[in-house]
Enzyme design. Sequence first.
Site, mmCIF file in Angstrom:
data_model
loop_
_atom_site.group_PDB
_atom_site.id
_atom_site.type_symbol
_atom_site.label_atom_id
_atom_site.label_comp_id
_atom_site.label_asym_id
_atom_site.label_seq_id
_atom_site.Cartn_x
_atom_site.Cartn_y
_atom_site.Cartn_z
ATOM 1 N N GLY A 191 3.036 19.356 -12.941
ATOM 2 C CA GLY A 191 3.408 20.759 -12.838
ATOM 3 C C GLY A 191 3.701 21.155 -11.402
ATOM 4 O O GLY A 191 4.226 20.370 -10.601
ATOM 5 N N SER A 192 3.316 22.358 -11.049
ATOM 6 C CA SER A 192 3.721 22.931 -9.760
ATOM 7 C C SER A 192 3.045 22.299 -8.556
ATOM 8 O O SER A 192 3.453 22.584 -7.423
ATOM 9 C CB SER A 192 3.458 24.444 -9.764
ATOM 10 O OG SER A 192 4.320 25.090 -10.675
#
Length: 502
Positions: free
Chosen positions: A221-222
């Site tokens: 993810g981020s």
Amino acid sequence: MNAPLRRVGVVIIVLFGLLFANLNWVQGYKAESYRTSDYNGRVQVAEYDRQRGNIEAGGRALATSTETEGELKFLRTYPDNELYAHVIGYKPVNLAAIGIERAENEFLAGTSDQLFADRVRDVFTGEETGGGNVLLSINRRAQETAYQQLSENRVGVSRGAAVAIDPRTGAIQALVSIPSYDPNPLGGHDTGAAQEAFNALEGDPDKPLNNRALGEVLPPGSTFKVVVAAAALENGTTIDTPISAGPVYRHPDSGTDIRNAVPSICPQDEVTLITALTDSCNTGFAKLGVALGAEAVKDKARDFGFEDDELVVGRTNGDSGLPVASSRTGDIQNPDGGEDGAALAQSSIGQNNVRMTPLEGAMIAAAVANGGTQMRPYLVQQLLHADRTSSFYTADPRELRESVSSSVATDLQEMMVNVVRAGTGRNARIDGYTVGGKTGTAQAGENDKDHGWFIGFAMSDDGQPISAVCVVLENAGNGGSAEATRISGQIMRALIAEREGR
């Protein structure tokens, strides 16, 4: 002699020749591998005539051998049960050992070349000098905190991992995987019961034997935006450079929109790079990755340790240790070999085929905290003689790679500190210390809840790194990254308290 008899004779001679060759193969070339095989029961039983060395951390024995009245002279025991299982592993009678028990088996068993003098002396004295002792880099307070916080997480997940590293040396301060397991039944002398315990663990759908900290690869993810930000900074972007953003982005080759977590995140056409990381702007980083190109993103990921197929975690020389799964950026190509822009946009926010281990997450944060230099992670701090009078090995921290320049590392530190100060990482704040990090919420599948991630670091006021941490909570759903952030903060607080003598 007639023809049929001659043919039979030739066949018999050939068979005897093959049998002779096989005997030489087994007794010569293969003898050593058979002798030292984990599945050679006679050799394993013979090992119990000699007391196996301890595995220790912070002055406490995590694995020790006690004398018994049975046929097997010593019983291997693990006083802390599940707490250190994925670090030390277990040493069974008739099953394969894992963990440090396997990686340092010869030294612990007393059969290492380093302990040859002991064996020679024993021939004349009739004694059985015990195996050597292995001292680990694990900080007990951090390990206990990580295990407790993961096991009692506030989002109710059963699978996750945490890793903490000293950025200056690479020493692993904590390594936890949940669910864990009790290694004592696996190391017992009742081989039937040990096999039954192993089968039960192997059949558990949550796979407690899996070392998720080192072996599980999940979409980050981020948290991967730190890597993309590093690539941008090294290609002329500054932390205050405006980058294209907006509420929605669809690559021309894609049929899927990329949106931000909530409409209030970077709805404007442009935001600065530091704002994009602080607020975790998906559209901004998707566009940024496409502008940089796949090779720039993949090259920078490699600089942080992606695609490393040879990493093991044990001694600092990297010769032996616990195996580590390779983190991957995956293919970002069309079938014709050209760059797949739609896949690149997704990869730049840590989705598509990007996969990362928790160890790699901690190593990214550690490199940023350590001025851009990534140190080789290790678990074995020292190897001591059975009588503890001499050391055969002491960890010698070694640089693994230069991930980014010192100036880029300084910029990344500022950006990640801002994430904790004013962005999605507030749960990791520690009064009196500089804490930086990046949260991540990663889509796990159409019908699965998102994974929650946090990578980060803690530094003293004079800029000295104290720890770099990664926590992942699998399929945690809403609140997963916030809880991973909170747990990371607790682990770093434990290390700070130890440092301050509290």
